[in-house]
Design an enzyme around this catalytic site. Structure first.
Site, PDB file in Angstrom:
ATOM      1  N   ASN A  53       8.106  -5.622  -0.777  1.00  0.00           N
ATOM      2  CA  ASN A  53       7.969  -4.420   0.029  1.00  0.00           C
ATOM      3  C   ASN A  53       6.496  -4.335   0.396  1.00  0.00           C
ATOM      4  OD1 ASN A  53       7.728  -1.903   1.171  1.00  0.00           O
ATOM      5  ND2 ASN A  53       9.032  -0.879  -0.323  1.00  0.00           N
ATOM      6  N   HIS A  93      12.586  -2.552   2.331  1.00  0.00           N
ATOM      7  CA  HIS A  93      11.989  -1.259   2.666  1.00  0.00           C
ATOM      8  C   HIS A  93      12.909  -0.167   2.145  1.00  0.00           C
ATOM      9  CE1 HIS A  93       9.059  -3.147   5.269  1.00  0.00           C
ATOM     10  NE2 HIS A  93      10.055  -3.897   5.726  1.00  0.00           N
ATOM     11  N   TYR A 102      11.033   8.761   1.551  1.00  0.00           N
ATOM     12  CA  TYR A 102      10.990   7.712   0.537  1.00  0.00           C
ATOM     13  C   TYR A 102      11.722   8.049  -0.752  1.00  0.00           C
ATOM     14  CZ  TYR A 102       7.419   5.959   3.680  1.00  0.00           C
ATOM     15  OH  TYR A 102       6.753   5.505   4.780  1.00  0.00           O
ATOM     16  N   PRO A 154       0.794  -1.218   0.000  1.00  0.00           N
ATOM     17  CA  PRO A 154       0.000   0.000   0.000  1.00  0.00           C
ATOM     18  C   PRO A 154       0.834   1.280   0.000  1.00  0.00           C
ATOM     19  CG  PRO A 154      -0.093  -1.048   2.150  1.00  0.00           C
ATOM     20  CD  PRO A 154       0.593  -1.998   1.225  1.00  0.00           C
ATOM     21  N   ASN A 155       0.325   2.240  -0.737  1.00  0.00           N
ATOM     22  CA  ASN A 155       0.849   3.599  -0.847  1.00  0.00           C
ATOM     23  C   ASN A 155       2.147   3.709  -1.640  1.00  0.00           C
ATOM     24  OD1 ASN A 155      -1.258   4.886   0.684  1.00  0.00           O
ATOM     25  ND2 ASN A 155      -0.355   3.906   2.479  1.00  0.00           N
ATOM     26  N   ARG A 187       6.930   0.948  13.667  1.00  0.00           N
ATOM     27  CA  ARG A 187       7.536   0.369  12.464  1.00  0.00           C
ATOM     28  C   ARG A 187       8.701  -0.576  12.786  1.00  0.00           C
ATOM     29  NH1 ARG A 187       5.326   3.248   8.108  1.00  0.00           N
ATOM     30  NH2 ARG A 187       4.712   5.361   8.664  1.00  0.00           N
ATOM     31  N   ASP A 236       1.215 -15.517   7.062  1.00  0.00           N
ATOM     32  CA  ASP A 236       0.725 -16.865   6.737  1.00  0.00           C
ATOM     33  C   ASP A 236       0.869 -17.171   5.252  1.00  0.00           C
ATOM     34  OD1 ASP A 236       0.132 -17.196   9.407  1.00  0.00           O
ATOM     35  OD2 ASP A 236      -2.042 -16.960   9.152  1.00  0.00           O
ATOM     36  N   ARG A 262      12.778   4.893  12.541  1.00  0.00           N
ATOM     37  CA  ARG A 262      11.518   5.633  12.417  1.00  0.00           C
ATOM     38  C   ARG A 262      10.637   5.389  13.632  1.00  0.00           C
ATOM     39  NH1 ARG A 262       8.898   4.986   6.827  1.00  0.00           N
ATOM     40  NH2 ARG A 262       7.695   6.697   7.709  1.00  0.00           N
ATOM     41  N   GLU A 313      12.382  -9.504   2.226  1.00  0.00           N
ATOM     42  CA  GLU A 313      11.641  -8.307   2.630  1.00  0.00           C
ATOM     43  C   GLU A 313      12.503  -7.075   2.374  1.00  0.00           C
ATOM     44  OE1 GLU A 313      10.164  -6.304   6.849  1.00  0.00           O
ATOM     45  OE2 GLU A 313      10.582  -8.455   6.800  1.00  0.00           O
ATOM     46  N   ALA A 346       3.136  -0.692   4.859  1.00  0.00           N
ATOM     47  CA  ALA A 346       2.600  -0.709   6.222  1.00  0.00           C
ATOM     48  C   ALA A 346       2.071  -2.076   6.638  1.00  0.00           C
ATOM     49  CB  ALA A 346       1.509   0.343   6.356  1.00  0.00           C
ATOM     50  N   ARG A 383       4.815  11.189  -2.253  1.00  0.00           N
ATOM     51  CA  ARG A 383       4.562  10.999  -0.829  1.00  0.00           C
ATOM     52  C   ARG A 383       5.857  11.089  -0.028  1.00  0.00           C
ATOM     53  NH1 ARG A 383       4.039   5.351   1.996  1.00  0.00           N
ATOM     54  NH2 ARG A 383       3.506   6.025   4.096  1.00  0.00           N
TER      55      ARG A 383
END
Length: 146
Positions: A75, A101, A24, A11-12, A112, A88, A108, A99, A78, A19
């Site tokens: 990624n 980011h 970012y 998301p986002n 998080r 799961d 942060r 993973e 949130a 943003r």
């Protein structure tokens, strides 16, 4: 099986470049897609690139990658910090997940600092902006591409 890697964004991330560029960066998700495609090609990977603001779609991408890819760079945005369902889903597939980011989540907000998915991922790369994706692809190539 192909030499395909799925890059999945949560998301986002479609708002990258607009943003909070101080956190970012100013690259758009399209630019990150291009970076991944180029880095993937240099490493011998075909890249499937996805983004969704919806948790169920991300789960569908993960499950679909299990049948078409040799691994996933994720990624989860949130959802990293909240989603037992993504945890799961990662556990349910047989291919490795790295993973990533853009920001250093540990520098942060306290909420998080906890990842619901790290324990079921092969590894975590954070804090290197768009290069987090490239580093994940490089790590993936060195540890999983036999």
């Amino acid at each position: 099986m192909s030499n395909r890697v799925s890059v999945i964004n949560g998301p986002n991330l479609n708002m990258l470049g607009k943003r909070e560029p101080g956190i970012y960066g100013d690259l758009s998700l399209t630019s990150i897609h291009e970076l991944c495609t180029k880095a993937g090609a240099e490493l011998g990977f075909e890249i499937d690139f996805h983004q969704s603001n919806h948790e169920g779609n991300i789960i569908d991408f993960l499950q679909g990658a299990n049948d078409t890819a040799i691994g996933v760079v994720l990624n989860a945005g949130a959802y990293t910090h909240t989603s037992v369902a993504l945890h799961d889903a990662i556990r349910s597939i047989s291919i490795p997940v790295i993973e990533v980011h853009l920001s250093n989540v540990h520098a942060r907000e306290k909420f998080r600092h906890k990842s619901m998915i790290s324990s079921v991922c092969q590894g975590v790369i954070c804090g290197f902006g768009p290069n987090s994706y490239k580093l994940a692809l490089q790590a993936f190539a060195e540890t999983n591409n036999s």
